[in-house]
Design a protein around this motif. Structure first.
Motif, PDB file in Angstrom:
ATOM      1  N   GLU A 385      48.031  47.630  65.782  1.00  9.33           N
ATOM      2  CA  GLU A 385      48.318  46.233  66.101  1.00  9.33           C
ATOM      3  C   GLU A 385      49.784  46.030  66.466  1.00  9.33           C
ATOM      4  O   GLU A 385      50.170  44.925  66.863  1.00  9.33           O
ATOM      5  N   GLU A 395      45.013  44.789  61.338  1.00 10.69           N
ATOM      6  CA  GLU A 395      45.105  43.335  61.422  1.00 10.69           C
ATOM      7  C   GLU A 395      45.564  42.765  60.082  1.00 10.69           C
ATOM      8  O   GLU A 395      45.543  43.433  59.051  1.00 10.69           O
ATOM      9  N   ASN A 396      45.979  41.510  60.117  1.00  6.55           N
ATOM     10  CA  ASN A 396      46.387  40.766  58.924  1.00  6.55           C
ATOM     11  C   ASN A 396      47.595  41.386  58.230  1.00  6.55           C
ATOM     12  O   ASN A 396      47.723  41.337  56.999  1.00  6.55           O
TER      13      ASN A 396
END
Length: 548
Positions: A385, A395-396
């Protein structure tokens, strides 16, 4: 009323006497306290108070010091409701061995379990266990095979059971199922404020836990424990702060996994062949994050080195600070997972995250994690990412801004001297040929990271053996070699190499010189016959002088 000077004198004397008696009582009480603390000696084959550690414990009083001489002690030790007791070796862990194989019998006054820890510390306060090698608590004393226990968690070198303010320090633990086990359960007291430090813990690929903090929720208290400066390896969970553990500090540890882990007790009962495991976890923290007073706590994971695990660091709870760690060569570097508890408040900063196979950080929780200011193995940031070529990020994960250089650097230096002279350039000291010449090699870890597998070679002398092959930051070793001086200008080059936890190398070189000379060079060599003649003439002259 008239008061004479003698009345004043009498009052002054009485006052002085009262003060003297009061001071005497204070000193006496202090001396009584000092006298009450005794030093008890233990030696398995020599003169001492006892030949057994357990006998010494049974006959000690709170506040005593038990000193154990070098030797091998085949015993399991139990204590309950004891305070302020120190049990330590006199000559260090390598010389003082506890052979902790299971015999099916328990020490006197213990709970009577057929499986027993090497040191079972139950409902105690301020107990120190220092300077022992504790071997083979997972083995059967009769067969030397895995002990077929129904209570495998008791096959532990040190069990602190509802005990607080204890120290487990400077020990070597090898071949166990649980390593150092802190437990608060079954309605007993808390297990708070303990220090587990500077131990070498090797599960031999058989262990489920290296260091384990466990509280089943029946007591309030698995708080403020410190796990620092240990070396832990070859366990499925190398360091685990679980269930109700809170405000734990995990710092300065060196943790490594293994690809060949097995579990002989997958369902708390003996199974052969064992269950094969993956590489396991370096450091895992979980729990509800609540202290006994109801306040929200947290966990600190700082300054550790974690390598070769399935997941280097795994957080299953909230308010975890992960900072200044080196996390490399794992399948996943750092993991965030909310399958047990929410994971809000996790902060991941200033870590060296690189060379992890899948992800540098993977977050499978529903909330973002703050992971700014980390080094990802490349100055263009993380991949996945992220925008760069460093370790992947999932992600996150909030990863920007990121660091463009390493948090900690590795470096090594060598200073070589000849006969005490730092002779980097010729000609160096003059040395009579045929006499001894001594080279000193001073090797220093000048970086911020521990270095392993220190190797030292000399261009003329080959490999140089040194007393230590591991150097902590700032630590030095001096290696020495003696040879025989040769004629003329002499030069040799020293080369030293160290390996970082992430398997990169650092190196340094230093050159030294001397000039080998012949003290008798230029003096004519006498003919032996002429020499004898000259000696004869000298003798004759001496005799004539005596006659006169």
């Amino acid at each position: 009323m008239i008061t004479s000077k003698y009345d004043f004198k009498l009052k002054e004397t009485r006052f002085t006497s009262i003060i003297t008696i009061f001071l005497f009582l204070i000193v006496s009480l202090t001396m009584v306290g000092a006298v009450s603390a005794a030093t008890i000696t233990v030696d398995d084959d020599g003169p001492a108070d006892y030949s057994s550690i357990q006998y010494a414990v049974n006959n000690s009083s709170d506040g005593d010091i038990i000193e154990v001489a070098p030797g091998t002690y085949s015993e399991l030790v139990y204590m309950q409701e004891r305070n302020d007791l120190i049990i330590r070796s006199t000559n260090g862990s390598e010389a003082t061995i506890i052979d902790a194989k299971q015999t099916g019998k328990s020490p006197l006054n213990s709970p009577g379990t057929p499986t027993h820890p090497a040191f079972y510390v139950m409902d105690c306060n301020n107990i120190t266990i220092k300077g022992f090698t504790i071997n083979d608590v997972i083995l059967d004393a009769n067969t030397n095979e895995i002990y077929q226990s129904t209570d495998p968690y008791l096959m532990t070198p040190v069990l602190l059971y509802s005990s607080s303010n204890c120290k487990v320090q400077d020990n070597i633990l090898h071949n166990f199922y649980y390593g150092v086990f802190l437990s608060g359960e079954a309605g007993f007291g808390p297990c708070n404020d303990n220090l587990i430090t500077n131990n070498k813990i090797d599960g031999n690929k058989l262990a489920f836990f290296g260091i384990n903090l466990y509280d089943d929720g029946t007591v309030d208290g698995m708080e403020n424990n410190i796990i620092s400066d240990n070396t832990v390896q070859n366990c499925y969970y190398n360091i685990y702060a679980g269930f109700d553990a809170v405000n734990t500090t995990i710092s300065g540890n060196v943790v490594s996994g293994s690809p060949d882990l097995v579990d002989y007790f997958p369902s708390a009962s003996y199974t052969d062949p064992p269950q094969e495991l993956d590489n396991g976890y370096g450091i895992k923290v979980t729990g509800d994050g609540l202290a006994s007073d109801g306040t929200v706590g947290g966990q600190l994971i700082k300054g550790n080195i974690v390598t070769d695990c399935k997941t280097g660091i795994l957080s299953n709870t909230f308010n975890v600070t992960v900072s200044e760690n080196i996390v490399c060569n794992n399948n996943n570097g750092i993991g965030i997972d909310d399958y047990l508890h929410q994971v809000t408040g996790n902060e991941i900063h200033y870590n060296d995250i690189r060379n992890n196979e899948n992800y540098g950080i993977i977050n499978i929780a529903a909330t973002d994690v703050n992971a700014t200011y980390n080094w990802w193995g490349s100055n263009d940031g993380p991949s996945g990412e992220g925008p760069g070529t460093g370790d992947q990020v999932s992600e996150n994960v909030s990863f920007e801004p990121f660091l463009t250089e390493r948090v900690k650097s590795a470096n090594i230096s060598i200073e070589k001297s000849t006969n005490g002279v730092d002779a980097d350039t010729p000609k160096g000291p003059d040395v009579q040929i045929g006499t001894d010449v001594t080279w000193m090699y001073n090797v220093t870890n000048t970086g911020d990271i521990v270095l392993y597998n220190i190797t030292l070679t000399d261009s003329k002398l080959g490999e140089i053996n040194c007393s230590d092959t591991t150097l902590d930051p700032g630590e030095s070793i001096v290696c020495e070699v003696t040879g025989t001086a040769q004629k003329g200008q002499y030069s040799n080059i020293a080369n030293v190499t160290g390996i970082t936890p992430c398997e990169t190398s650092v190196t340094d070189t230093d050159q030294s010189h001397y000039f080998g000379y012949d003290h008798w060079a230029g003096v004519p060599t006498a003919n032996p016959i002429l020499l004898v003649g000259l000696l004869g003439v000298a003798m004759l002259l001496l005799l004539r002088r005596e006659q006169k």
